[in-house]
Motif scaffolding. Sequence first.
Motif, mmCIF file in Angstrom:
data_model
loop_
_atom_site.group_PDB
_atom_site.id
_atom_site.type_symbol
_atom_site.label_atom_id
_atom_site.label_comp_id
_atom_site.label_asym_id
_atom_site.label_seq_id
_atom_site.Cartn_x
_atom_site.Cartn_y
_atom_site.Cartn_z
ATOM 1 N N GLU A 98 0.840 -1.206 0.000
ATOM 2 C CA GLU A 98 0.000 0.000 0.000
ATOM 3 C C GLU A 98 0.873 1.253 0.000
ATOM 4 O O GLU A 98 2.010 1.222 0.474
ATOM 5 C CB GLU A 98 -0.874 0.018 1.262
ATOM 6 C CG GLU A 98 -2.303 -0.426 1.017
ATOM 7 C CD GLU A 98 -3.131 0.571 0.232
ATOM 8 O OE1 GLU A 98 -2.579 1.383 -0.543
ATOM 9 O OE2 GLU A 98 -4.350 0.549 0.402
ATOM 10 N N ASP A 99 0.318 2.331 -0.504
ATOM 11 C CA ASP A 99 1.052 3.598 -0.445
ATOM 12 C C ASP A 99 0.973 4.201 0.953
ATOM 13 O O ASP A 99 1.964 4.720 1.463
ATOM 14 C CB ASP A 99 0.536 4.592 -1.497
ATOM 15 C CG ASP A 99 -0.968 4.794 -1.440
ATOM 16 O OD1 ASP A 99 -1.672 3.980 -0.786
ATOM 17 O OD2 ASP A 99 -1.460 5.766 -2.029
ATOM 18 N N THR A 103 -6.217 5.634 8.470
ATOM 19 C CA THR A 103 -7.084 5.143 9.546
ATOM 20 C C THR A 103 -6.893 3.636 9.735
ATOM 21 O O THR A 103 -7.165 3.100 10.812
ATOM 22 C CB THR A 103 -8.574 5.381 9.231
ATOM 23 O OG1 THR A 103 -8.941 4.609 8.095
ATOM 24 C CG2 THR A 103 -8.858 6.856 8.965
ATOM 25 N N GLY A 104 -6.452 2.961 8.664
ATOM 26 C CA GLY A 104 -6.263 1.513 8.723
ATOM 27 C C GLY A 104 -7.480 0.735 8.241
ATOM 28 O O GLY A 104 -7.423 -0.491 8.137
ATOM 29 N N THR A 106 -8.852 0.404 5.281
ATOM 30 C CA THR A 106 -8.623 -0.324 4.032
ATOM 31 C C THR A 106 -7.801 -1.580 4.287
ATOM 32 O O THR A 106 -8.172 -2.682 3.880
ATOM 33 C CB THR A 106 -7.887 0.581 3.021
ATOM 34 O OG1 THR A 106 -8.603 1.810 2.887
ATOM 35 C CG2 THR A 106 -7.768 -0.097 1.669
HETATM 36 C C1 PRP Z 1 -5.942 5.505 -0.031
HETATM 37 C C2 PRP Z 1 -4.689 4.676 0.114
HETATM 38 C C3 PRP Z 1 -5.121 3.513 0.943
HETATM 39 C C4 PRP Z 1 -6.173 4.130 1.845
HETATM 40 C C5 PRP Z 1 -5.580 4.381 3.177
HETATM 41 O O1 PRP Z 1 -6.693 4.964 -1.069
HETATM 42 O O2 PRP Z 1 -4.207 4.255 -1.152
HETATM 43 O O3 PRP Z 1 -5.711 2.511 0.167
HETATM 44 O O4 PRP Z 1 -6.591 5.347 1.242
HETATM 45 O O5 PRP Z 1 -6.507 4.948 4.036
HETATM 46 P P1 PRP Z 1 -7.108 4.235 5.319
HETATM 47 O O6 PRP Z 1 -5.939 3.651 6.096
HETATM 48 O O7 PRP Z 1 -7.768 5.363 6.046
HETATM 49 O O8 PRP Z 1 -8.060 3.182 4.869
HETATM 50 P P2 PRP Z 1 -7.873 5.733 -1.836
HETATM 51 O O9 PRP Z 1 -9.178 5.187 -1.366
HETATM 52 O O10 PRP Z 1 -7.655 7.207 -1.728
HETATM 53 O O11 PRP Z 1 -7.714 5.233 -3.328
HETATM 54 P P3 PRP Z 1 -6.431 5.288 -4.317
HETATM 55 O O12 PRP Z 1 -5.467 4.223 -3.846
HETATM 56 O O13 PRP Z 1 -6.999 4.976 -5.659
HETATM 57 O O14 PRP Z 1 -5.823 6.670 -4.226
#
Ligand code: PRP
Length: 178
Positions: A98-99, A103-104, A106
Amino acid sequence: MNQDVKEILYDEAALARRVAELGKAISQDYAGKDLLVVGVLKGAVVFFSDLIRAIETPLEMDFIAVSSYGRQTSTTGKVRFIKDLDVSVEGRHVLIVEDILDTGNTLKYLYDVMCSRKPASVKICALLDKPSRRTAEIDADYVGYVIPNAFVVGYGLDYAERYRNLPYIGVLKEEVYQ
Ligand code: PRP
């Protein structure tokens, strides 16, 4: 520097050095193992493509797509599955890339889904970690950088789908998203 960026946190050289270190650690840990590296679209794509080239052990790659932010600047807490893996993870060592771990929500969701599919192991590699924002109980096994709660873009990270192509990670100016 892009005019919407206030400050560069990690330039190309710093990112290359850190990705090489992560690749070396992953290569050592997965030597002799059946490694499936899973990239989470779209934000992880740039980091993912550099990271897999820094891993020396044989690997297979696949992608999943989820969405939690939409076009907002903060998470809704809801994770939407858009694209699943093409391959089975049963009996295999899965490394989710992941990039950013924010919040965790995803990664907690993805981790639980992968664990339910009888893999040999599931680990997480996140380039950026914002522990101050965490609401879900999840941590990464490999972390590039622990960062404060700033709005970061570039190297795959977007704001409203822009800035993903910046070769560095920078902090977005407040006036761009306020
Ligand atoms: C971003 C990022 C992670 C997530 C992290 O994705 O790439 O997947 O948010 O956030 P979290 O820890 O709060 O869940 P995004 O939904 O923006 O989509 P993208 O990867 O297409 O930019």
